[in-house]
Design an enzyme around this catalytic site. Structure first.
Site, PDB file in Angstrom:
ATOM      1  N   SER A   1      -3.887  -4.923   5.746  1.00  0.00           N
ATOM      2  CA  SER A   1      -3.966  -5.887   5.299  1.00  0.00           C
ATOM      3  C   SER A   1      -5.170  -5.745   4.385  1.00  0.00           C
ATOM      4  CB  SER A   1      -3.805  -7.383   5.214  1.00  0.00           C
ATOM      5  OG  SER A   1      -5.272  -7.929   5.168  1.00  0.00           O
TER       6      SER A   1
ATOM      7  N   LYS B   1      -3.036  -6.492  10.198  1.00  0.00           N
ATOM      8  CA  LYS B   1      -1.634  -6.449   9.982  1.00  0.00           C
ATOM      9  C   LYS B   1      -0.744  -5.492  10.744  1.00  0.00           C
ATOM     10  CE  LYS B   1      -0.332  -9.931   6.969  1.00  0.00           C
ATOM     11  NZ  LYS B   1       0.716 -10.208   8.255  1.00  0.00           N
TER      12      LYS B   1
ATOM     13  N   HIS C   1      23.549 -17.395   9.523  1.00  0.00           N
ATOM     14  CA  HIS C   1      22.333 -18.610   8.886  1.00  0.00           C
ATOM     15  C   HIS C   1      21.337 -18.598   9.824  1.00  0.00           C
ATOM     16  CE1 HIS C   1      26.455 -21.101   8.211  1.00  0.00           C
ATOM     17  NE2 HIS C   1      26.599 -20.809   8.697  1.00  0.00           N
TER      18      HIS C   1
ATOM     19  N   GLU D   1      10.277  -4.981   1.457  1.00  0.00           N
ATOM     20  CA  GLU D   1       9.797  -5.394   1.077  1.00  0.00           C
ATOM     21  C   GLU D   1       9.574  -4.580  -0.535  1.00  0.00           C
ATOM     22  OE1 GLU D   1       6.439  -8.495   2.672  1.00  0.00           O
ATOM     23  OE2 GLU D   1       5.698  -7.055   3.245  1.00  0.00           O
TER      24      GLU D   1
END
Ligand code: ARG
Length: 477
Positions: A274, A280, A153, A287
């Protein structure tokens, strides 16, 4: 565009150019070029040997097909690769070209090219997956003892090691290896000789073409053979399932490389920047792997729906199988390769993985099992430890730091020996069950996966690739 597949019976050459263009699959199935040429080469070899076609014409056709395979010249713009190749032969060896399609239909021709293609795609995928599993296993061996929490979870659950976490993903990918081997076996069936739907009155030597093309089996029913795309579905299913496994791994990496977790650092070679925020280091690779798994599931649904509701026999709908098949292949291969490449670029931060354990109570189950070993019924032990965890949490004391007095105030059955189970050193290693995060269990998993991949690669070495077939068929027989 010339129209080979039309006679006076089907309206001569009157077909509307837009209808021709609408029906064209050439841009897609140009990818089946090698498969189609090799299939034709085997077919024409058999036709010559059996005397169905005069030996001289078979020899000329085989020679032209070998040149075609080697030189890959531009082909006439036909409605599909099969017609384009036949049209090219018509231009190159006009006196012989008309013999090629003897005892063959595009229906078994397409079924053949697709099967050869899926077999080849499986080999590539299996090699890529073997590389991925091996890369993960090597990392797991190196990180076998680094403690980290496992999550259920997305809440800290129990102490494991980084190696164990990696092995979980390697184990799933090793099942994908088997799924692609299954798809390869499903594709390893020669449909040639099924012709349009019912076989042939000509004495085609089906066993000969099967052997020439290195197929393990020949199809058992002509009507089924031209209808069947199960092998493509099996391939796409394996690709979709691999996509889901890859997505799960990617999600772990995305999460674990956040500032909040801090377990993993992305190397410069894989961290994206970024356009605006100079600080970043984004996990775009992972992803994208996760995003592409959505495409993979779409490819599976797409072919399932195309096949659903078709009557038996070849139907032109089946031409649409190429988009999901090639899409699934490209996506899965790209993801397997990029994950293997990215893996060495992940650095583990053991301070953060240890700290995540130290500030929590993930050893609670081990303490309860300690009581169980003293004969306490599990539910009683569970409640006693639950009460201790609650009290420690209220006192802002990590479980590893509770004192004996503190514990005994909750339940008199706690003693020093039991509290030693709260030590985080070796907490993961103490598990004894096979498949667990225990030391021996991890060693066994490393060993199993290494042997499985080795055996798989050995077996794969026996499988004929398109290049093997080409080498074999390139010698005039
Ligand atoms: N381009 C077609 C396909 O790929 C070839 C088969 C056509 N067969 C036919 N009977 N029209 O499926």
């Amino acid at each position: 565009m010339s129209v080979i597949a039309k006679t006076d019976a089907s309206g001569g050459t009157e077909i509307h150019p837009e209808v021709l263009a609408f029906g064209s699959s050439l841009t897609h199935d140009a990818r089946l070029f090698r498969e189609d040429v090799l299939g034709s080469l085997a077919h024409v070899t058999m036709l010559g040997e059996t005397g169905i076609v005069p030996a001289e014409h078979a020899r000329v056709l085989a020679g032209a097909l070998r040149t075609l395979y080697r030189e890959r010249p531009a082909l006439p713009p036909e409605e599909d690769i099969h017609m384009a190749i036949e049209a090219w032969l018509g231009e190159t060896v006009p006196a012989s070209a008309g013999y090629l399609h003897t005892g063959r239909s595009r229906n078994d021709q397409v079924a053949l090219a697709l099967r050869l293609h899926v077999r080849e795609a499986c080999i590539q995928m299996e090699r890529a997956l073997a590389g991925l599993v091996t890369a993960i296993v090597e990392r797991a061996r190196a990180e076998a003892d680094v403690p980290m929490p496992a999550y259920t979870h997305r809440q800290r659950a129990q102490p494991v090691t980084v190696g164990f976490w990696l092995l979980a993903h390697a184990t799933a990918f090793s099942r994908d290896l088997e799924a692609f081997a299954h798809a390869r076996a499903a594709a390893d069936v020669c449909p040639l000789g099924s012709c349009a739907i019912a076989g042939s009155t000509l004495p085609l030597d089906r066993a000969r073409t099967q052997r020439l093309l290195g197929f393990g089996r020949m199809s058992e029913n002509a009507l089924d053979a031209v209808s069947d795309r199960d092998f493509a579905l099996d391939f796409i299913y394996a690709a979709a399932r691999f996509g889901i496994h890859a997505s799960r791994f990617a999600t772990d990496v995305v999460d674990f490389s956040t500032g909040e977790f801090g377990f993993l650092k992305l190397g410069d070679g894989i961290a994206s920047g970024s356009s605006m925020m100079p600080q970043k280091r984004n996990p775009d690779v992972f992803e994208l792997v996760r995003g592409k798994s959505g495409l993979s599931v779409g490819h599976l649904v797409s072919l399932l729906v195309t096949m659903k509701g078709l009557p038996g026999g070849y139907n032109r709908d089946q031409q649409e199988d190429r988009t999901p098949l090639f899409g699934a292949e490209d996506t899965a291969l790209a993801c397997a390769r990029i994950l293997a490449l990215a893996l060495p670029e992940l650095t583990v931060n053991p301070e953060r993985t240890r700290a995540a354990l130290a500030e929590d109570a993930t050893q609670a189950t081990d303490l309860a099992e300690g009581l169980v070993k003293r004969g306490v019924p599990f539910r009683q032990a569970y409640r006693a430890v639950g009460a201790l965890v609650r009290k420690a949490s209220d006192a802002k004391t990590p479980l590893a730091k509770v004192s004996l007095d503190f514990a005994r105030a909750v339940d008199a059955r706690f003693d020093a020996e039991l509290l030693a189970l709260l030590s985080l050193d070796g907490a993961a290693a103490r598990k004894g069950t096979p498949g667990s995060t225990g030391k021996e269990a991890i060693a066994a998993q490393l060993d199993t996966l290494t042997r499985r991949v080795g055996a798989h690669l050995d077996a794969l070495g026996q499988q004929k690739t398109l290049d093997d077939l080409a080498a074999h068929l390139s010698e005039p027989s």
